[in-house]
Design a protein around this motif. Structure first.
Motif, mmCIF file in Angstrom:
data_model
loop_
_atom_site.group_PDB
_atom_site.id
_atom_site.type_symbol
_atom_site.label_atom_id
_atom_site.label_comp_id
_atom_site.label_asym_id
_atom_site.label_seq_id
_atom_site.Cartn_x
_atom_site.Cartn_y
_atom_site.Cartn_z
ATOM 1 N N SER A 185 3.153 -0.904 -1.422
ATOM 2 C CA SER A 185 1.860 -1.433 -1.856
ATOM 3 C C SER A 185 1.378 -0.607 -3.041
ATOM 4 O O SER A 185 1.783 0.544 -3.214
ATOM 5 C CB SER A 185 0.833 -1.402 -0.725
ATOM 6 N N TRP A 186 0.521 -1.211 -3.846
ATOM 7 C CA TRP A 186 -0.014 -0.493 -4.999
ATOM 8 C C TRP A 186 -1.143 0.420 -4.524
ATOM 9 O O TRP A 186 -2.139 -0.044 -3.984
ATOM 10 C CB TRP A 186 -0.537 -1.478 -6.041
ATOM 11 N N GLN A 187 -0.951 1.721 -4.728
ATOM 12 C CA GLN A 187 -1.940 2.698 -4.294
ATOM 13 C C GLN A 187 -2.203 3.685 -5.420
ATOM 14 O O GLN A 187 -1.272 4.161 -6.077
ATOM 15 C CB GLN A 187 -1.439 3.467 -3.066
ATOM 16 N N LEU A 188 -3.471 4.015 -5.615
ATOM 17 C CA LEU A 188 -3.803 5.102 -6.531
ATOM 18 C C LEU A 188 -3.283 6.411 -5.947
ATOM 19 O O LEU A 188 -3.265 6.595 -4.720
ATOM 20 C CB LEU A 188 -5.309 5.186 -6.744
ATOM 21 N N SER A 190 -2.873 -8.310 -10.996
ATOM 22 C CA SER A 190 -2.260 -8.689 -9.727
ATOM 23 C C SER A 190 -0.759 -8.449 -9.801
ATOM 24 O O SER A 190 -0.092 -8.916 -10.724
ATOM 25 C CB SER A 190 -2.539 -10.160 -9.424
ATOM 26 N N THR A 191 -0.207 -7.696 -8.845
ATOM 27 C CA THR A 191 1.226 -7.422 -8.784
ATOM 28 C C THR A 191 1.757 -7.846 -7.423
ATOM 29 O O THR A 191 0.984 -8.097 -6.482
ATOM 30 C CB THR A 191 1.512 -5.912 -8.977
ATOM 31 N N PRO A 192 3.088 -7.943 -7.257
ATOM 32 C CA PRO A 192 3.642 -8.260 -5.936
ATOM 33 C C PRO A 192 3.277 -7.246 -4.860
ATOM 34 O O PRO A 192 3.420 -7.541 -3.666
ATOM 35 C CB PRO A 192 5.155 -8.284 -6.187
ATOM 36 N N LEU A 193 2.816 -6.058 -5.260
ATOM 37 C CA LEU A 193 2.477 -5.016 -4.306
ATOM 38 C C LEU A 193 0.975 -4.857 -4.115
ATOM 39 O O LEU A 193 0.524 -3.914 -3.465
ATOM 40 C CB LEU A 193 3.086 -3.681 -4.751
ATOM 41 N N GLY A 194 0.201 -5.778 -4.699
ATOM 42 C CA GLY A 194 -1.238 -5.697 -4.577
ATOM 43 C C GLY A 194 -1.908 -5.557 -5.932
ATOM 44 O O GLY A 194 -1.253 -5.577 -6.980
ATOM 45 N N THR A 195 -3.207 -5.405 -5.912
ATOM 46 C CA THR A 195 -3.976 -5.336 -7.147
ATOM 47 C C THR A 195 -3.909 -3.942 -7.757
ATOM 48 O O THR A 195 -4.206 -2.942 -7.098
ATOM 49 C CB THR A 195 -5.447 -5.697 -6.898
#
Length: 543
Positions: free
Chosen positions: A80-83, A45-50
């Protein structure tokens, strides 16, 4: 600044030659068989999402898009966290940034990606340092899937997080038609801002980033050292094989080059709709023309890095050499070269024995006067006689001349300036390496005694294929020194029995032999030769 006749140096295309010899970029991270290991999904879990990662016994690898950018615009930090590349499988490695050396299926314009290697030794409360690696490739090729850049072993050994990034290349990173400069350099800034947000979630310290990179990656780091607005984003730097002889481009030369590039486009420089509709193929074609012809517009572009950081006076505010006031500095830095930096160029340009007369013709042709005459008259680069009275193959002093002028001595001069202005600089030379695939076409580079440009990469990452006992020992030493440097700013481990690596002074360079014992002989890098009697290219090319 008027353009100089011809190329100022035989070695102006040194890195280009190395890149041209390259086998295609591979996506299996060299010889580590990374993707074949037993793996399972892991989430953080990060501040920008999983963050969804891919794990093995040594740790977890996370691929992510750290930022985004409209074409020829400054990048912005991801929110946001994105692949990368809209992937759904966390094991998938990112596509490369656009480059003509690979098939179009291997790259995407949306390419501001990073891979985080988080070892099992780093836990949520570790406050561990991070090593951020910037790949080389003449700012024209390469990416985070270059051979050997699997950072897990290095991360585990150094008890750090290793991050490998990629950034926009060639014209997309350095030739914005509207005149915006240093977009690729600012991509690295974007990556550091992203990491400051997410690193604590992985056990990393937000303020403990060390930049490291090789060749043009080292040049990128030097540009960031010259950018005051980036200073707070990293604590130290490791620079491998930076061709410091070239210097940064000046604003006036960049303007000339920009005008030429714009003339290759079928769009006005202010017609955003037209520019945005151009195909990547057309942009890469124009970029390749620019890469090949820029040195004829102005010799300071070089044939190796014609699109590179620009001393624009706003983002990059100093030349970091004697062409402007050297700033006060504080960051500790590691600087290294390899024994035979110019070998690929020398032995490709002249694949067979070079006579003394041929050697003199080479030097006279590729260096301006009186630089050529002074080099030929120097004992450092004379062609010695063999025991039978015949002359040695003159490629030997020719290669040494290129190695000294483009890399080794220019880096030593930089280290003296860094020390004179308040910083600590530790200098070394690799006299043992592991043959890198991009040198496969150069017979000289396959000899056991040769250490060619890029042959230090496998050593640093610990990814050398079938390493010898000597290579294993060097990997252990280098990684122990990296660990000490990442954690303390000093490359001297408290254990291991390694020789003391002393910092440079304003007059003395105690350069450590990496893979040997003792110190490097100064030779032509003595303080009164290169940079004084023999000018560097940046001293000839400045405004």
């Amino acid at each position: 600044m008027a353009p100089m006749a011809a190329s100022a140096s035989l070695f102006a295309f040194a890195l280009l030659a190395s890149s041209a010899l390259a086998s295609p970029i591979v996506s299996d991270l060299g010889n580590t068989n990374f993707l074949a290991r037993r793996q399972s999904s892991t989430s953080v879990s990060t501040p920008l999402g999983t963050a969804k990662g891919f794990a093995d016994g040594a740790g977890v690898r996370f691929a992510v898009s750290y930022g985004s950018a409209a074409r020829w615009a400054e990048s912005i930090v991801a929110t946001s966290w994105q692949l990368p590349n809209n992937a759904t499988d966390p094991s998938k490695m990112p596509l490369l940034c656009p480059q003509s050396s690979v098939d179009a299926s291997e790259y995407a314009e949306d390419c501001l990606s990073a891979v985080l290697y988080v070892p099992s030794s780093v836990t949520s409360d570790s406050n561990a340092p991070t090593l951020l690696w910037i790949h080389g490739g003449s700012f024209n090729s390469g990416g985070l899937t270059n051979p050997g850049l699997d950072g897990m072993q290095l991360a585990q050994t150094t008890q750090s997080i290793v991050v490998v990034i990629q950034y926009r290349l060639s014209a997309l990173g350095f030739m914005a038609p509207n005149g915006a400069m240093n977009l690729a350099v600012k991509d690295v800034v974007t990556s550091m801002k992203f990491l400051q947000i997410v690193l604590p979630s992985f056990g990393g310290g937000a303020s403990k980033i060390t930049l490291a990179g090789q060749s043009s990656g080292g040049n990128m780091i030097r540009a960031l050292l010259a950018a005051p607005s980036a200073s707070s984003l990293f604590q130290s730097a490791v620079i491998h094989s930076d061709p410091m002889d070239y210097g940064f481009l000046t604003g006036s030369v960049q303007s000339l080059l920009q005008n030429n590039f714009n003339s290759l486009l079928n769009c006005s420089s202010i017609d955003t709709a037209c520019l945005n509709s151009m195909s990547l193929s057309d942009i890469l074609n124009a970029s390749d023309q620019q890469f090949g012809n820029a040195f004829t517009i102005d010799a300071s572009a070089t044939q190796s890095e014609p699109m590179r950081p620009v001393n624009d006076g706003t983002f990059i505010t100093t030349t970091l050499n004697d062409q402007s006031d050297f700033p006060r500095v504080a960051k500790p830095i590691l600087l290294s070269t390899v024994k035979n930096e110019a070998a690929a160029t020398t032995y490709v340009a002249e694949p067979s024995f070079l006579s003394t007369s041929g050697y003199q013709q080479f030097v006279d042709w590729f260096y301006p006067q009186p630089k050529a005459q002074d080099l030929l008259a120097s004992s450092f680069y004379s062609v010695p006689l063999l025991a039978d009275g015949t002359a040695q193959d003159a490629r030997v002093p020719l290669e040494q001349m290129g190695t000294d002028g483009i890399w080794r001595c220019a880096i030593w001069t930089f280290a003296r300036s860094w020390a004179a202005n308040g910083g600590k600089a530790f200098v070394g030379e690799y006299v043992l390496g592991s043959h890198y695939p991009f040198n496969d076409g150069v017979a000289f580079c396959q000899e056991n005694s040769s250490v060619c440009h890029q042959d230090d990469i496998y050593i640093v990452f610990g990814t050398a294929p079938s390493p010898t006992s000597s290579q294993r020992a060097l990997i252990a030493e280098v990684q122990a020194r990296y660990k000490a440097f990442l954690h303390t700013g000093n490359p001297n481990p408290t254990s291991g029995g390694y020789a003391t690596w002393d910092a440079a002074t304003s007059t003395d360079i105690p350069a450590l032999l990496l893979g040997g014992s003792g110190l490097v002989s100064a030779g032509a890098c003595a303080i009164d030769f290169w940079g004084r009697k023999i000018p560097y290219d940046y001293q000839l090319w400045h405004d």
